[in-house]
Design an enzyme around this catalytic site. Structure first.
Site, short mmCIF file in Angstrom:
data_model
loop_
_atom_site.label_atom_id
_atom_site.label_comp_id
_atom_site.label_asym_id
_atom_site.label_seq_id
_atom_site.Cartn_x
_atom_site.Cartn_y
_atom_site.Cartn_z
N CYS A 1 -72.86 -48.48 -2.44
CA CYS A 1 -73.35 -49.68 -1.75
C CYS A 1 -72.34 -50.17 -0.72
O CYS A 1 -72.13 -49.51 0.30
CB CYS A 1 -73.71 -50.75 -2.77
SG CYS A 1 -74.82 -52.02 -2.12
N HIS B 1 -76.98 -48.20 -7.30
CA HIS B 1 -76.13 -48.61 -8.41
C HIS B 1 -76.68 -48.05 -9.72
O HIS B 1 -77.88 -47.80 -9.84
CB HIS B 1 -76.09 -50.14 -8.53
CG HIS B 1 -75.35 -50.82 -7.44
ND1 HIS B 1 -73.98 -50.86 -7.38
CD2 HIS B 1 -75.80 -51.51 -6.36
CE1 HIS B 1 -73.60 -51.55 -6.32
NE2 HIS B 1 -74.69 -51.95 -5.69
#
Length: 493
Positions: free
Chosen positions: A335, A432
């Site tokens: 991310c 994630h």
């Protein structure tokens, strides 16, 4: 409304989140429809919900304990710190805006109707709702407009149980002191208390329980001994990860270093790695160099990519990463960490502060454009390199593109995610939770070890199954030590 009860703490970090998870699992195992609720949370470790929003990671664990899908209504107000004095405010799962602490303090009372609306939604169809407070009600300077502790308890007319942490010391003073400073209207809602994290013979504190009961008039529910397996539950705080990493085998065949960014976010990616006996996980604190003997540098998510990129450079970690790659090591970004590995991060709308572009680390030939619209989605994907299934989530404000995206990391139902450098040393993904899947984690770590001429026992423990098993152990541990029949009576069951 169903039966309900609120768990508050005589201080911060007394173990409320884990206790609520254990209570949720106990009553769920008893055949009740149980739901968790936290009016206000402050955390950059968020979870994407089944209904397409975001809540605190602790409430996601509590929903798992209840064996129910997550919902934005389980944590209607989530504060995600962006600076030392300000945070992004998430209301019912969606970005409400960014506010400084003083501004939020004057406006939070206006959010109470939406918090109560969410509480009613969570309670629909439930037998019991277990509510977690935030911080401590003893912080009476914050009582005006409060929606996190007694302000919510009064509005919802909920009985309260106060938790004291004996491991920190001064537990009698903290509990009796809490009773002393509370407003009489707030004090009358407290039905009982319990002592958490006791090490040793609990009978040694019998007199302490009597002292607290006489001084406060509260009913003692019991003393909960230290529960060591809690370390296997997903961490809510990066300090919890640090404790797990400290237990790692120094001689493990794989060494992974994680620079601790100032606004580190969604670090639940680290839990499965910390649980691997053949992985040494090092959290690199500010001022410390990235260890020269690490095999992988893992750049985690960040709530403020541009600010944390500057922080990374201030520590000299950019130089350490470049040297690590020259030595044949690998680097992976998740991310925000993925965005940092690119050539540039462009913020034309001032999403993270001043408008403009920031030079990235340049290890991936990609560029990121930050946008106001946030991507929030659960993900079911396949690893392109290993063919393993991956379940996770995306939570980011930005789109990344460039030549290295032609070597993607994941296939998300035909949509390609991530990027890899031509030599395979640098890679990044927006997903994630990628290491929670045993197949991917095993393949990734075996590949990493093989590239370094080593081997190890990776992925032998089913991460998700262990979490579920520990929740059952926690529920049994609490039932054996606490008077949960009295707790149920206080809740109105």
């Amino acid at each position: 409304m169903p039966a309900g009860i609120m768990i508050q703490g005589a201080g911060s970090n007394v173990g409320k989140s884990v206790l609520v998870a254990g209570l949720c699992r106990h009553f769920a195992n008893s055949g009740l429809a149980v739901r968790p609720f936290k009016p206000q949370n402050m955390s950059n470790n968020a979870a994407v919900t089944a209904d397409g929003g975001e809540i605190g990671r602790a409430q996601a664990l509590q929903a798992l304990a209840c064996r129910v899908p997550t919902s934005v209504h389980m944590n209607p107000v989530l504060l995600k710190p962006e600076t030392e004095t300000g945070a992004q405010v998430i209301v019912q799962g969606r970005r409400f805006g960014s506010m400084r602490a003083r501004e939020y303090g004057t406006q939070k009372a206006e959010l109470l109707p939406r918090v109560l609306e969410s509480f009613e939604t969570v309670g629909d169809g439930a037998d019991l709702v277990i509510v977690e407070g935030a911080g401590s009600p003893a912080e009476v300077n914050l009582r005006g407009g409060d929606i996190a502790n007694m302000g919510f308890a009064v509005a919802a007319n909920l009985p309260v149980v106060i938790v004291g942490d004996i491991d920190r010391g001064g537990v009698i003073a903290s509990l009796v002191g809490t009773d002393a400073v509370l407003d009489p209207r707030d004090r009358q809602l407290i039905r009982g208390f319990l002592i958490n994290k006791f090490r040793g013979d609990t009978s040694l504190f019998a007199d302490g329980m009597t002292i607290i009961e006489k001084a406060t008039g509260w009913r003692g529910i019991g003393i909960l001994p230290w529960f060591a397996p809690a370390r296997f539950l997903p961490a809510e705080d990066i300090l919890d990860i640090a404790g797990k990493a400290g237990e790692a085998n120094a001689a493990a065949p794989i060494h992974i270093a994680v620079p601790v960014l100032r606004r580190i976010a969604n670090f639940d990616d680290l839990d499965p790695l910390a649980g691997e006996s053949d992985v040494r996980l090092t959290l690199v604190e500010a001022g410390d160099p990235i260890p020269g003997d690490c095999d992988l540098v893992l750049l985690p998510g960040s709530k403020s990519t541009i600010s944390d990129l500057a922080f990374l450079r201030e520590q000299g970690w950019d130089i350490d990463i470049a040297a690590h790659l020259r030595r044949g090591g690998r680097v992976m970004g998740v991310c925000g960490g993925y965005q940092m590995l690119g050539r540039r991060v462009d913020d034309p709308h001032g999403i993270e502060g001043s408008k403009g572009a920031t030079e990235g680390l340049g290890h991936l030939d990609v560029e990121t454009m930050l946008a106001a619209e946030k991507t929030l989605t659960e993900v079911a994907a396949t690893s392109i390199a290993y063919g393993a299934n991956v379940s996770g989530y995306e939570i980011h404000m930005g789109q990344t593109s460039g030549d290295d995206c032609g070597r993607p990391v994941l296939d998300i139902g035909g949509r390609l995610d991530g990027a890899m450098s031509p030599d395979g040393k640098a890679m990044g993904t927006y997903v994630h939770g990628i290491f929670a899947d045993n197949g991917f984690r095993r393949a990734f770590l075996q590949d990493l070890a093989a590239r370094r001429g080593r081997s190890g026992d990776f992925g032998s423990v089913d991460f998700s199954a262990r979490v579920d098993s520990v929740l059952d152990e926690l529920a049994a541990h609490m039932a054996a030590s606490l008077d949960l029949d009295a707790f149920a009576e206080m809740a109105g069951l």
